[in-house]
Design an enzyme around this catalytic site. Structure first.
Site, PDB file in Angstrom:
ATOM      1  N   THR A 298       0.837  -1.213   0.000  1.00 54.07           N
ATOM      2  CA  THR A 298       0.000   0.000   0.000  1.00 54.07           C
ATOM      3  C   THR A 298       0.869   1.260   0.000  1.00 54.07           C
ATOM      4  OG1 THR A 298      -1.598  -1.161   1.378  1.00 54.07           O
ATOM      5  CG2 THR A 298      -1.902   1.199   1.140  1.00 54.07           C
ATOM      6  N   HIS A 413      -8.484  -6.806   2.926  1.00 51.04           N
ATOM      7  CA  HIS A 413      -7.063  -7.109   3.140  1.00 51.04           C
ATOM      8  C   HIS A 413      -6.943  -8.561   3.587  1.00 51.04           C
ATOM      9  CE1 HIS A 413      -3.012  -6.960   4.719  1.00 51.04           C
ATOM     10  NE2 HIS A 413      -2.849  -5.770   4.186  1.00 51.04           N
ATOM     11  N   ASP A 472      -4.779  -0.853  -5.047  1.00 51.82           N
ATOM     12  CA  ASP A 472      -3.403  -0.499  -4.649  1.00 51.82           C
ATOM     13  C   ASP A 472      -2.366  -1.532  -5.106  1.00 51.82           C
ATOM     14  OD1 ASP A 472      -4.216  -2.386  -2.753  1.00 51.82           O
ATOM     15  OD2 ASP A 472      -3.429  -1.275  -1.026  1.00 51.82           O
ATOM     16  N   HIS A 473      -2.744  -2.823  -5.085  1.00 55.89           N
ATOM     17  CA  HIS A 473      -1.814  -3.893  -5.476  1.00 55.89           C
ATOM     18  C   HIS A 473      -2.600  -5.186  -5.535  1.00 55.89           C
ATOM     19  CE1 HIS A 473      -2.010  -4.954  -1.253  1.00 55.89           C
ATOM     20  NE2 HIS A 473      -1.712  -3.699  -0.967  1.00 55.89           N
TER      21      HIS A 473
HETATM   22  C1  GP9 Z   1      -2.268  -0.756   6.490  1.00 47.89           C
HETATM   23  C2  GP9 Z   1      -2.817  -0.956   5.138  1.00 47.89           C
HETATM   24  C3  GP9 Z   1      -2.406  -2.286   4.571  1.00 47.89           C
HETATM   25  O1  GP9 Z   1      -2.455   0.495   7.020  1.00 47.89           O
HETATM   26  O2  GP9 Z   1      -2.527   0.106   4.326  1.00 47.89           O
HETATM   27  O3  GP9 Z   1      -1.127  -2.311   4.129  1.00 47.89           O
HETATM   28  P1  GP9 Z   1      -0.596  -3.436   3.108  1.00 47.89           P
HETATM   29  O4  GP9 Z   1      -0.311  -4.660   3.905  1.00 47.89           O
HETATM   30  O5  GP9 Z   1      -1.671  -3.684   2.095  1.00 47.89           O
HETATM   31  O6  GP9 Z   1       0.619  -2.847   2.498  1.00 47.89           O
HETATM   32 MN    MN Z   2      -2.732  -2.678   0.573  1.00 42.05          MN
END
Ligand code: GP9
Ligand code: MN
Length: 630
Positions: A298, A413, A472-473
């Site tokens: 992220t 997530h 984001d990914h």
């Molecule tokens: C944590 C969220 C997740 O604040 O942004 O992070 P990630 O594990 O997806 O990099």
């Molecule tokens: Mn993320």
């Protein structure tokens, strides 16, 4: 003999135990460390030990009793000061000290003025070990020692110290894989390796960064600048400034890949609202858009969006280069009258965000403390997306206008869990529970985004905003190839793994009416210039690697952080050149020029970041429009 050794080293032993216990009690009383199980509690308890054994152990080399005692006492004072300063700092920032913060606090409230107000009388507790050690030195008589036996003892002592460190690191790695490579969060580091080891780790990372920085003198800027200027894509006059003066809202859609869009799973539509948006006349939906993140996940996507530069290949740039000078999207919008902020209901120190946001010129970080979070509205990583959006719109209502809010969702997530009440579609039925649940949390996020749009409309903010949403990914890694293969009904090749890095991008302009699906191959690196141009802010001369998505000069070429790339004709992965239409292997000559260019672009981006080159760039040097607008 044992008795003799104990007597001879009693001050040393007392010192180690006293500082160990003081540190542990300090952890429990002064920091809000979330301990979830017995193992974490055990790691927390043992984590000061390896460092203390090492640092106090140096006393074994000091023969003279007086000097040895002075050394031991000094160490206890230093460790006490470290714990005490962290406690005071934590009260104010809810975070542990990291070196860049000591040099770069201008964007946050003044540190020094807050120190005194955050000191408590009870903080003398942190010096308990010093007092105990001083008493031990005073009352336990000690002589010089200098015999052969002590050499063997010393060796054993340091072997044991190393073993304890290894056990500590091993347990930490079990609790949090990749803890040291990805860094994640200072709180996690302290919880797992302890304050003292953490400070050494921090020192190591920051000195590496500083050494690279010291070698740069700005002359590289010319070469990189020439490359960037030659690739500058001038904005399409039709689109330039189309969102001028509107609020800019970007939404990072956690782990959202493009394969779920306009798709179904066992007859269930996965993302009804996001599907509807792909056909919405106010929306440009980019269906060939790629994430370009690396280890920083992220945070890398945030970095790319803000700077149009790549993250780093071996670490999270949010941790390694938060002391750099940037020319970020936030800063640029800020200069143009926007109130810039980030809204994300997590710890402020996660991904070192609190420090990095300072460097990016973000005015305000609405972190977990800005939200009402409790058991009933949380799941997995914290606040669920629906209440997150609800509460965020409430906060937005009170913001100065126009604002730039960068929102980061959380529910979709890994491990993709949901409470019964939030499940709208059944699980998938592959061999991967991760993929099976993924569809459900993606659906939840889709519903949350719909709610967000409704809230924005109800609040009256909608019409005067522009909303940019992107994945984001990836959410499903290559470890789940078999399950993905079942879902997509094909065997997953490196070509597929590359094209699975597509994430959806929506540029939603209320009232625009001419939106459509865009099949231009593009990446996150293109977001900064695109957004600035839509807002009517020029980017010519900016040190950015991406290009405006609406520009007729935008090239269909997306380098990944790991050297793979995608163009409109080819996909290059695992050193094989594929035809992008058929997914079949093709003549490597087709990929050749882009292999070179991928290396060049990643190399230039690294050069800018490692050398902190933007500190040499004159502000407003090459952006006449921007001056005119002031
Ligand atoms: C944590 C969220 C997740 O604040 O942004 O992070 P990630 O594990 O997806 O990099
Ligand atoms: Mn993320």
């Amino acid at each position: 003999m044992k008795k003799v050794a104990w007597k001879k080293h009693s001050v040393l032993i007392i010192a180690i135990i006293a500082t160990w216990i003081t540190t542990y009690v300090g952890y429990l009383t002064s920091f809000n460390l979330k301990i979830e199980n017995v193992m974490q509690q055990f790691i927390l308890f043992m984590n000061p030990l390896s460092f203390l054994l090492l640092i106090y152990g140096i006393a074994l080399f000091i023969k003279n009793a007086k000097k040895r005692n002075i050394y031991i006492l000094s160490i206890s004072i230093i460790t006490s000061i470290i714990m005490f300063s962290n406690a005071v700092f934590y009260r104010f920032f809810n975070d542990f000290i990291t070196l860049p913060v000591l040099f770069q606090t201008s964007n946050f409230r003044d540190l020094s003025s807050s120190v005194t107000t955050n000191m408590h009388l009870l903080d003398v507790f942190f010096f308990t070990d010093v007092i105990i050690i001083a008493l031990a030195i005073r009352y336990i008589p000690q002589g010089d020692h200098n015999d052969i036996r002590s050499k063997i003892g010393r060796k054993l002592y340091f072997v044991a110290t190393a073993a304890i460190l290894m056990i500590n690191l091993g347990l930490a790695e079990m609790e949090r894989p990749q803890l040291l490579t990805r860094s994640f969060d200072r709180e996690l580091l302290v919880k797992n390796i302890g304050t003292y080891n953490y400070h050494i780790y921090d020192l190591f990372i920051q000195s590496k960064t500083h050494a690279q920085r010291a070698l740069a003198d700005g002359s590289e800027l010319v070469e990189v600048g020439n490359y960037i200027n030659a690739n500058y894509a001038a904005p399409d006059p039709e689109m330039y400034g189309i969102a001028k003066g509107r609020n800019v809202i970007t939404v990072s859609l956690e782990s959202l890949q493009n394969f779920v869009i306009n798709n179904e799973m066992n007859g269930n539509e996965i993302t009804p609202f996001l599907n509807e948006l792909t056909r919405d006349p106010d929306t440009f939906y980019f269906s060939e858009f790629y994430h370009q993140t690396g280890l920083g996940k992220t945070s890398d996507s945030e970095f790319i969006l803000e700077n149009s530069l790549f993250g780093k290949s071996d670490s999270a740039v949010f941790f390694t280069n938060s002391g750099n000078t940037f020319d970020s999207l936030s800063e640029r919008l800020g200069e143009n009258g926007y109130y810039t902020n980030v809204m994300h209901a997590n710890n402020r120190s996660f991904w070192n965000r609190d420090i990095m946001y300072g460097a990016l010129g973000t005015e305000k970080f609405y972190d977990v403390e800005s939200y009402d979070v409790d058991e009933s509205n949380s799941v997995g990583w914290g606040l669920k997306d629906k209440p997150y959006f609800d509460q965020s719109v409430e906060i937005m209502k009170g913001m100065p206008k126009p604002f730039y809010s960068r929102m980061i969702t959380l529910t979709n997530h890994h491990p993709f869990t949901l409470g019964e009440e939030d499940i709208s579609i059944p699980e998938y039925d592959s061999n991967s529970n991760t993929l099976n649940r993924y569809f459900q949390t993606v659906r939840y996020m889709d519903e949350a985004v719909k709610l967000f749009f409704d809230d924005l409309k109800a609040s009256g903010l909608y019409d005067n905003s522009i909303i940019i949403m992107y994945g984001d990914h990836y959410g499903i890694s290559e470890n789940h190839n078999k399950a993905m293969g079942m879902y997509l009904d094909k065997e997953i090749t490196p070509y597929d793994n590359a094209t699975l890095q597509k994430v959806p991008l929506y540029i939603h302009i209320p009232g625009y009416g001419k939106g459509h699906e865009v099949k231009e191959v593009a990446g996150q690196i293109d977001l900064r210039p695109t957004i600035l141009h839509l807002a009517g802010i020029d980017t010519k001369g900016d040190m950015q690697m991406g290009a405006d998505l609406f520009s007729p000069d935008h090239e269909q070429f997306v380098p990944f952080r790991d050297g793979r790339f995608v163009t409109d004709k080819n996909v290059y992965a695992k050193e094989v050149c594929y035809d992008s239409e058929t997914g079949e292997e093709t003549d490597s000559a087709e990929c050749e020029p882009f292999i070179e260019r991928t290396a060049t672009e990643l190399g230039y981006s690294d050069l800018i970041i490692n050398g902190d080159l933007l500190r040499f760039k004159e502000k407003n040097e090459v952006s006449p429009e921007k001056d005119a607008s002031k």
